[in-house]
Write a protein that holds these residues in place. Structure first.
Motif, mmCIF file in Angstrom:
data_model
loop_
_atom_site.group_PDB
_atom_site.id
_atom_site.type_symbol
_atom_site.label_atom_id
_atom_site.label_comp_id
_atom_site.label_asym_id
_atom_site.label_seq_id
_atom_site.Cartn_x
_atom_site.Cartn_y
_atom_site.Cartn_z
ATOM 1 N N LEU A 188 0.820 -1.216 0.000
ATOM 2 C CA LEU A 188 0.000 0.000 0.000
ATOM 3 C C LEU A 188 0.850 1.262 0.000
ATOM 4 C CD1 LEU A 188 -3.064 -0.647 2.367
ATOM 5 C CD2 LEU A 188 -3.091 -0.023 -0.053
ATOM 6 N N VAL A 189 1.851 1.298 0.860
ATOM 7 C CA VAL A 189 2.724 2.477 0.912
ATOM 8 C C VAL A 189 3.451 2.656 -0.413
ATOM 9 C CG1 VAL A 189 4.749 3.475 2.026
ATOM 10 C CG2 VAL A 189 3.003 2.356 3.413
ATOM 11 N N SER A 190 3.940 1.545 -0.981
ATOM 12 C CA SER A 190 4.690 1.626 -2.241
ATOM 13 C C SER A 190 3.803 2.087 -3.383
ATOM 14 C CB SER A 190 5.295 0.259 -2.579
ATOM 15 O OG SER A 190 6.180 -0.170 -1.573
ATOM 16 N N ILE A 191 2.597 1.525 -3.489
ATOM 17 C CA ILE A 191 1.745 1.879 -4.621
ATOM 18 C C ILE A 191 1.184 3.295 -4.470
ATOM 19 C CG2 ILE A 191 -0.517 1.077 -3.792
ATOM 20 C CD1 ILE A 191 -0.888 -0.219 -6.546
ATOM 21 N N ALA A 192 0.983 3.745 -3.231
ATOM 22 C CA ALA A 192 0.501 5.109 -3.021
ATOM 23 C C ALA A 192 1.564 6.127 -3.449
ATOM 24 C CB ALA A 192 0.128 5.314 -1.557
ATOM 25 N N ILE A 193 2.802 5.918 -3.002
ATOM 26 C CA ILE A 193 3.885 6.836 -3.371
ATOM 27 C C ILE A 193 4.191 6.719 -4.865
ATOM 28 C CG2 ILE A 193 6.290 7.465 -2.978
ATOM 29 C CD1 ILE A 193 6.021 6.405 -0.147
ATOM 30 N N GLY A 194 4.211 5.488 -5.370
ATOM 31 C CA GLY A 194 4.498 5.285 -6.788
ATOM 32 C C GLY A 194 3.452 5.921 -7.687
ATOM 33 N N THR A 195 2.174 5.811 -7.306
ATOM 34 C CA THR A 195 1.109 6.424 -8.100
ATOM 35 C C THR A 195 1.204 7.948 -8.058
ATOM 36 O OG1 THR A 195 -0.341 4.542 -7.641
ATOM 37 C CG2 THR A 195 -1.384 6.561 -8.423
ATOM 38 N N ALA A 196 1.508 8.490 -6.884
ATOM 39 C CA ALA A 196 1.673 9.946 -6.777
ATOM 40 C C ALA A 196 2.813 10.428 -7.667
ATOM 41 C CB ALA A 196 1.929 10.323 -5.321
ATOM 42 N N LEU A 197 3.927 9.701 -7.676
ATOM 43 C CA LEU A 197 5.039 10.072 -8.551
ATOM 44 C C LEU A 197 4.652 9.930 -10.017
ATOM 45 C CD1 LEU A 197 8.055 8.402 -6.696
ATOM 46 C CD2 LEU A 197 7.496 10.824 -6.808
ATOM 47 N N GLY A 198 3.798 8.941 -10.319
ATOM 48 C CA GLY A 198 3.319 8.785 -11.687
ATOM 49 C C GLY A 198 2.506 9.980 -12.146
ATOM 50 N N PHE A 199 1.648 10.498 -11.281
ATOM 51 C CA PHE A 199 0.864 11.689 -11.624
ATOM 52 C C PHE A 199 1.766 12.907 -11.811
ATOM 53 C CE2 PHE A 199 -2.900 9.487 -9.647
ATOM 54 C CZ PHE A 199 -3.645 9.442 -10.819
#
Length: 297
Positions: free
Chosen positions: A214-225
Motif C-alpha cells: 500500500l505504501v509503495s503503490i501510493a507513493i508510486g502512483t503519486a510520482l506517476g501523476f
C-alpha cells in the motif's frame, strides 16, 4: 593499390578481433549471474523444504543465507543487463518480470527477518523461482521501449513493482493461512503442520506485506501523476489509474476489515486472495490491452 587495400583490410580486421574478446567476456558475465541466481534460489528452496521437514535451525539459517546470496547475484544480473542495453531493467517483459522476482525475494527476506519466521520460505521460493525463470523464457519485446526517463519515472516504476511484490507475498501467506486452517479444522495434523507459523502470525505477516504494498503503490502512483503532469503526450485518463485506485481501496479495506472480529481470519484471507486477482488483472489485461502508457509495470 592492391597491396594497400590488402594491408588496409588486414589492419581493419585486427580491431574487430580485439574487440570481439571483451564482447565474449561480457556475454559470459551476462550468463554467469543468471545461472548463479537460479542455482542459489533453487538451493535456498531445497534448504527451506528441508527445514520445514526436520525443523533444524541450521538448515533454515543456511536457506536464508543462500537466499541473500541469490539476491546479490540477481541484482548484478539486472545491473549487467541494464549496462548492456543502456537502459533501465524494466523496459521490457523480461526486465519487468525479473525485477518483480528480485523485489519479491527482497520483500520476503525482510519479512522473514522482521517476524523471525522461516517456515513459509518453502512456499514463497517457488514463486520467486518461477518468475525468475519465466523472465528468461519470455518472448523478445518487439515494441519500442518507453520514451520516459528520469529519476521520478524510475521511482514510479520501481515502487509500483515493489507494491505488486508485497501484494503477491500477502497472497501466498493468505493461501498458507487458509490451507493450515483447513487442516486444523479437519484434524489432519502432521509433523509439518506443527512447524508452520501460528495462524495469528500468518495474519500479521500478511498485513505487513500488504502495508508494504500500500505504501509503495501510493507513493508510486503519486510520482506517476507528477511525471504525467510534466509530459503533454501522456494523458491522465488511463484505465490503469482507475484499476490502481481500485487496488488501493481494496487493500485498504482489507487492512481495516482484518482488524475486526467479524472479518478476522479466513474471511480476511479470502478477501486478500480476491484482491490479488485484481492485481493480476491490472498487471496483465489492463497493461497489455487497455493502457497506452503502461506495458509491464
Amino acid at each position: 593499390m592492391l597491396k594497400n587495400r590488402v594491408g588496409s583490410g588486414e589492419q581493419d580486421s585486427c580491431p574487430f578481433g580485439a574487440a570481439g574478446e571483451p564482447g565474449a567476456q561480457v556475454q559470459r558475465m551476462n550468463h554467469l549471474f543468471p545461472i548463479l541466481t537460479a542455482l542459489a534460489y533453487l538451493l535456498s528452496f531445497v534448504l527451506y523444504v528441508r527445514f520445514l521437514g526436520t525443523g533444524k535451525k541450521l538448515t533454515g539459517r543456511l536457506g536464508t543465507l543462500v537466499l541473500g546470496l541469490g539476491l546479490v547475484s540477481h541484482y548484478f544480473a539486472l545491473l549487467e543487463r541494464s549496462r548492456g542495453l543502456h537502459t533501465v531493467p524494466y523496459h521490457d517483459l523480461y526486465g519487468s518480470m525479473s525485477l518483480f522476482g528480485w523485489l519479491l525475494a527482497l520483500t520476503y527476506l525482510g519479512l522473514e527477518l522482521y517476524h523471525r519466521q522461516r517456515s513459509v520460505g518453502a512456499f514463497v521460493m517457488p514463486f520467486i523461482l518461477v518468475f525468475f525463470l519465466a523472465a528468461h523464457l519470455a518472448p523478445a519485446d518487439r515494441l519500442s521501449p518507453p520514451a520516459a526517463h528520469g529519476a521520478t519515472f524510475a521511482f514510479h516504476v520501481t515502487l509500483s513493482i515493489l507494491a505488486y511484490a508485497g501484494f503477491a507475498l500477502s497472497f501466498v501467506l493468505s493461501l498458507i493461512f487458509l490451507g493450515e486452517e483447513r487442516l486444523l479444522r479437519s484434524h489432519k495434523l502432521g509433523n509439518m503442520v506443527w512447524r508452520l507459523p501460528p495462524l495469528e502470525l500468518l495474519e500479521r505477516m500478511s498485513k505487513s506485506s500488504v502495508l508494504v504494498g500500500l505504501v509503495s503503490i501510493a507513493i508510486g502512483t503519486a510520482l506517476g501523476f507528477v511525471w504525467v503532469d510534466r509530459l503533454s503526450e501522456y494523458s491522465f485518463y488511463d484505465p490503469k489509474y482507475v484499476v490502481t485506485l481500485l487496488v488501493l481501496l481494496l487493500y485498504a479495506a482489507y487492512l481495516r476489515l482484518a482488524g475486526t472480529a467479524a472479518w478476522r481470519g479466513a474471511r480476511a484471507s479470502r478477501l486478500c486472495v480476491f484482491n490479488f486477482l485484481i492485481v493480476v488483472l491490472s498487471f496483465t489485461v489492463v497493461n497489455l490491452y487497455l493502457s497506452q502508457s503502461h506495458r509491464y509495470f
